[in-house]
Design a protein around this motif. Sequence first.
Motif, PDB file in Angstrom:
ATOM      1  N   ALA A  30      -7.835  49.470  18.149  1.00 30.99           N
ATOM      2  CA  ALA A  30      -9.318  49.230  17.984  1.00 30.99           C
ATOM      3  C   ALA A  30      -9.362  48.450  16.369  1.00 30.99           C
ATOM      4  O   ALA A  30     -10.443  47.969  16.056  1.00 30.99           O
ATOM      5  N   LEU A  31      -8.566  48.725  15.670  1.00 33.23           N
ATOM      6  CA  LEU A  31      -8.431  48.380  14.323  1.00 33.23           C
ATOM      7  C   LEU A  31      -7.528  47.456  13.879  1.00 33.23           C
ATOM      8  O   LEU A  31      -6.409  47.589  14.547  1.00 33.23           O
ATOM      9  N   ALA A  32      -7.847  46.587  13.000  1.00 32.79           N
ATOM     10  CA  ALA A  32      -6.934  45.599  12.515  1.00 32.79           C
ATOM     11  C   ALA A  32      -5.821  46.219  11.894  1.00 32.79           C
ATOM     12  O   ALA A  32      -6.183  47.097  11.117  1.00 32.79           O
ATOM     13  N   PRO A  33      -4.683  45.653  11.784  1.00 36.48           N
ATOM     14  CA  PRO A  33      -3.560  46.221  11.240  1.00 36.48           C
ATOM     15  C   PRO A  33      -3.825  46.299   9.464  1.00 36.48           C
ATOM     16  O   PRO A  33      -3.498  47.381   8.909  1.00 36.48           O
ATOM     17  N   THR A  34      -4.857  45.474   8.982  1.00 39.86           N
ATOM     18  CA  THR A  34      -5.168  45.420   7.597  1.00 39.86           C
ATOM     19  C   THR A  34      -5.893  46.474   7.013  1.00 39.86           C
ATOM     20  O   THR A  34      -6.124  46.893   6.036  1.00 39.86           O
ATOM     21  N   THR A  35      -6.579  47.264   8.171  1.00 43.89           N
ATOM     22  CA  THR A  35      -7.507  48.320   7.975  1.00 43.89           C
ATOM     23  C   THR A  35      -6.604  49.580   7.484  1.00 43.89           C
ATOM     24  O   THR A  35      -7.265  50.468   6.938  1.00 43.89           O
ATOM     25  N   TYR A  36      -5.504  49.395   7.847  1.00 46.71           N
ATOM     26  CA  TYR A  36      -4.487  50.755   7.507  1.00 46.71           C
ATOM     27  C   TYR A  36      -3.964  50.666   6.023  1.00 46.71           C
ATOM     28  O   TYR A  36      -3.681  51.574   5.305  1.00 46.71           O
ATOM     29  N   LEU A  37      -4.391  49.405   5.352  1.00 45.68           N
ATOM     30  CA  LEU A  37      -4.120  49.308   3.840  1.00 45.68           C
ATOM     31  C   LEU A  37      -5.219  49.956   3.229  1.00 45.68           C
ATOM     32  O   LEU A  37      -5.369  50.489   2.167  1.00 45.68           O
ATOM     33  N   HIS A  38      -6.302  49.534   3.635  1.00 42.56           N
ATOM     34  CA  HIS A  38      -7.648  49.887   3.060  1.00 42.56           C
ATOM     35  C   HIS A  38      -8.690  50.351   3.954  1.00 42.56           C
ATOM     36  O   HIS A  38      -8.920  49.492   4.806  1.00 42.56           O
ATOM     37  N   VAL A  39      -9.081  51.698   3.998  1.00 44.60           N
ATOM     38  CA  VAL A  39     -10.191  52.234   5.120  1.00 44.60           C
ATOM     39  C   VAL A  39     -11.242  51.708   4.917  1.00 44.60           C
ATOM     40  O   VAL A  39     -12.020  52.104   3.682  1.00 44.60           O
ATOM     41  N   TRP A  40     -12.199  51.188   5.575  1.00 39.21           N
ATOM     42  CA  TRP A  40     -13.323  50.633   5.506  1.00 39.21           C
ATOM     43  C   TRP A  40     -14.370  51.937   6.092  1.00 39.21           C
ATOM     44  O   TRP A  40     -14.530  52.119   7.343  1.00 39.21           O
ATOM     45  N   TRP A  41     -15.039  52.477   5.060  1.00 38.73           N
ATOM     46  CA  TRP A  41     -15.592  53.868   5.547  1.00 38.73           C
ATOM     47  C   TRP A  41     -17.039  53.623   6.318  1.00 38.73           C
ATOM     48  O   TRP A  41     -17.397  54.519   7.035  1.00 38.73           O
ATOM     49  N   ALA A  42     -17.319  52.170   6.329  1.00 40.42           N
ATOM     50  CA  ALA A  42     -18.690  52.042   6.716  1.00 40.42           C
ATOM     51  C   ALA A  42     -18.378  51.338   8.058  1.00 40.42           C
ATOM     52  O   ALA A  42     -19.474  51.044   9.029  1.00 40.42           O
ATOM     53  N   ARG A  43     -17.254  51.582   8.736  1.00 37.26           N
ATOM     54  CA  ARG A  43     -17.140  50.902  10.213  1.00 37.26           C
ATOM     55  C   ARG A  43     -17.886  51.848  11.128  1.00 37.26           C
ATOM     56  O   ARG A  43     -17.957  52.907  11.279  1.00 37.26           O
ATOM     57  N   ARG A  44     -18.397  50.803  12.265  1.00 36.97           N
ATOM     58  CA  ARG A  44     -19.389  51.552  12.961  1.00 36.97           C
ATOM     59  C   ARG A  44     -18.695  51.565  14.401  1.00 36.97           C
ATOM     60  O   ARG A  44     -18.190  50.410  14.714  1.00 36.97           O
ATOM     61  N   PRO A  45     -18.755  52.678  15.183  1.00 36.75           N
ATOM     62  CA  PRO A  45     -18.103  52.799  16.550  1.00 36.75           C
ATOM     63  C   PRO A  45     -18.844  51.782  17.254  1.00 36.75           C
ATOM     64  O   PRO A  45     -20.205  51.779  17.226  1.00 36.75           O
ATOM     65  N   LEU A  46     -18.382  50.887  18.087  1.00 37.89           N
ATOM     66  CA  LEU A  46     -18.742  50.104  18.767  1.00 37.89           C
ATOM     67  C   LEU A  46     -19.589  50.701  20.107  1.00 37.89           C
ATOM     68  O   LEU A  46     -20.533  50.227  20.489  1.00 37.89           O
ATOM     69  N   THR A  47     -19.023  51.711  20.649  1.00 37.15           N
ATOM     70  CA  THR A  47     -19.916  52.221  21.765  1.00 37.15           C
ATOM     71  C   THR A  47     -21.169  52.651  21.637  1.00 37.15           C
ATOM     72  O   THR A  47     -21.999  52.461  22.119  1.00 37.15           O
ATOM     73  N   ILE A  48     -21.209  53.563  20.328  1.00 41.06           N
ATOM     74  CA  ILE A  48     -22.699  54.029  20.081  1.00 41.06           C
ATOM     75  C   ILE A  48     -23.728  52.739  19.409  1.00 41.06           C
ATOM     76  O   ILE A  48     -24.780  53.022  19.843  1.00 41.06           O
ATOM     77  N   SER A  49     -23.257  52.020  19.053  1.00 41.37           N
ATOM     78  CA  SER A  49     -23.885  50.815  18.642  1.00 41.37           C
ATOM     79  C   SER A  49     -24.319  49.882  19.801  1.00 41.37           C
ATOM     80  O   SER A  49     -25.438  49.565  19.698  1.00 41.37           O
ATOM     81  N   ARG A  50     -23.598  49.841  20.716  1.00 42.42           N
ATOM     82  CA  ARG A  50     -23.857  49.075  21.935  1.00 42.42           C
ATOM     83  C   ARG A  50     -24.923  50.027  22.662  1.00 42.42           C
ATOM     84  O   ARG A  50     -26.124  49.480  23.072  1.00 42.42           O
ATOM     85  N   ALA A  51     -24.735  51.282  22.649  1.00 44.03           N
ATOM     86  CA  ALA A  51     -25.741  52.341  23.233  1.00 44.03           C
ATOM     87  C   ALA A  51     -27.235  52.317  22.650  1.00 44.03           C
ATOM     88  O   ALA A  51     -28.091  52.053  23.528  1.00 44.03           O
ATOM     89  N   ALA A  52     -27.170  52.128  21.396  1.00 49.39           N
ATOM     90  CA  ALA A  52     -28.355  52.261  20.496  1.00 49.39           C
ATOM     91  C   ALA A  52     -29.044  50.975  20.852  1.00 49.39           C
ATOM     92  O   ALA A  52     -30.391  50.832  21.276  1.00 49.39           O
ATOM     93  N   VAL A  53     -28.414  49.838  20.882  1.00 52.13           N
ATOM     94  CA  VAL A  53     -29.200  48.431  20.896  1.00 52.13           C
ATOM     95  C   VAL A  53     -29.437  48.329  22.528  1.00 52.13           C
ATOM     96  O   VAL A  53     -30.764  48.281  22.677  1.00 52.13           O
ATOM     97  N   LEU A  54     -28.679  48.752  23.331  1.00 55.41           N
ATOM     98  CA  LEU A  54     -29.140  48.464  24.887  1.00 55.41           C
ATOM     99  C   LEU A  54     -30.161  49.333  25.164  1.00 55.41           C
ATOM    100  O   LEU A  54     -31.290  49.302  25.867  1.00 55.41           O
ATOM    101  N   GLY A  55     -30.154  50.768  24.722  1.00 54.27           N
ATOM    102  CA  GLY A  55     -30.991  51.794  25.096  1.00 54.27           C
ATOM    103  C   GLY A  55     -32.380  51.478  24.562  1.00 54.27           C
ATOM    104  O   GLY A  55     -33.422  51.825  25.067  1.00 54.27           O
ATOM    105  N   SER A  56     -32.403  50.748  23.294  1.00 54.04           N
ATOM    106  CA  SER A  56     -33.629  50.270  22.729  1.00 54.04           C
ATOM    107  C   SER A  56     -34.384  48.985  23.636  1.00 54.04           C
ATOM    108  O   SER A  56     -35.637  48.966  23.101  1.00 54.04           O
ATOM    109  N   LEU A  57     -33.774  48.499  24.208  1.00 51.78           N
ATOM    110  CA  LEU A  57     -34.105  47.221  24.737  1.00 51.78           C
ATOM    111  C   LEU A  57     -34.431  47.285  26.205  1.00 51.78           C
ATOM    112  O   LEU A  57     -35.283  46.442  26.857  1.00 51.78           O
ATOM    113  N   LEU A  58     -33.787  48.339  26.958  1.00 54.12           N
ATOM    114  CA  LEU A  58     -33.992  48.392  28.248  1.00 54.12           C
ATOM    115  C   LEU A  58     -35.269  49.259  28.794  1.00 54.12           C
ATOM    116  O   LEU A  58     -35.410  50.239  27.774  1.00 54.12           O
TER     117      LEU A  58
END
Length: 143
Positions: A30-58
């Motif tokens: 799920a993560l690009a190999p470069t993310t193991y050099l530096h952790v991007w702490w603000a990464r958002r899980p795609l599943t919950i992002s998809r659920a929040a957007v879809l659940g707010s539109l349907l």
Amino acid sequence: MPRPRVLIEDWLPARAIGVECMRERGSASALAPTTYLHVWWARRPLTISRAAVLGSLLPVNFDRATFERLLGFYGSSSDILHGQRLLELARLTGNRVKNPHGRRAFSNVIPVPLLERASHAMSEFWSGSPTVLDPMAGGGSIP
């Protein structure tokens, strides 16, 4: 005029989404190999992002099984929770079990007819194409 009720206000398979988010974060693919050099702490899980957007539109009466498929679930949210219980039991007893979940939700291809069904439901519900703002402020999580 009162605002119409949306799906996320009445129902969201939060526990199953949580399981998928944990699986997503733990996935090396799920993560690009470069993310193991530096952790991007603000990464958002795609599943919950998809659920929040879809659940707010349907609309609140949108088919729940279709919604779960749009999240990338193959099977129902109860199948995901059952699989998680099997894994937890195996960890407690020291047994090895085959992965009961299958592919991670974020990696599943969403069938075009389901996307069209959701698009049609949104267009009818909002009387046209809704405007979508990125709830994660540019974190790249709009599905």
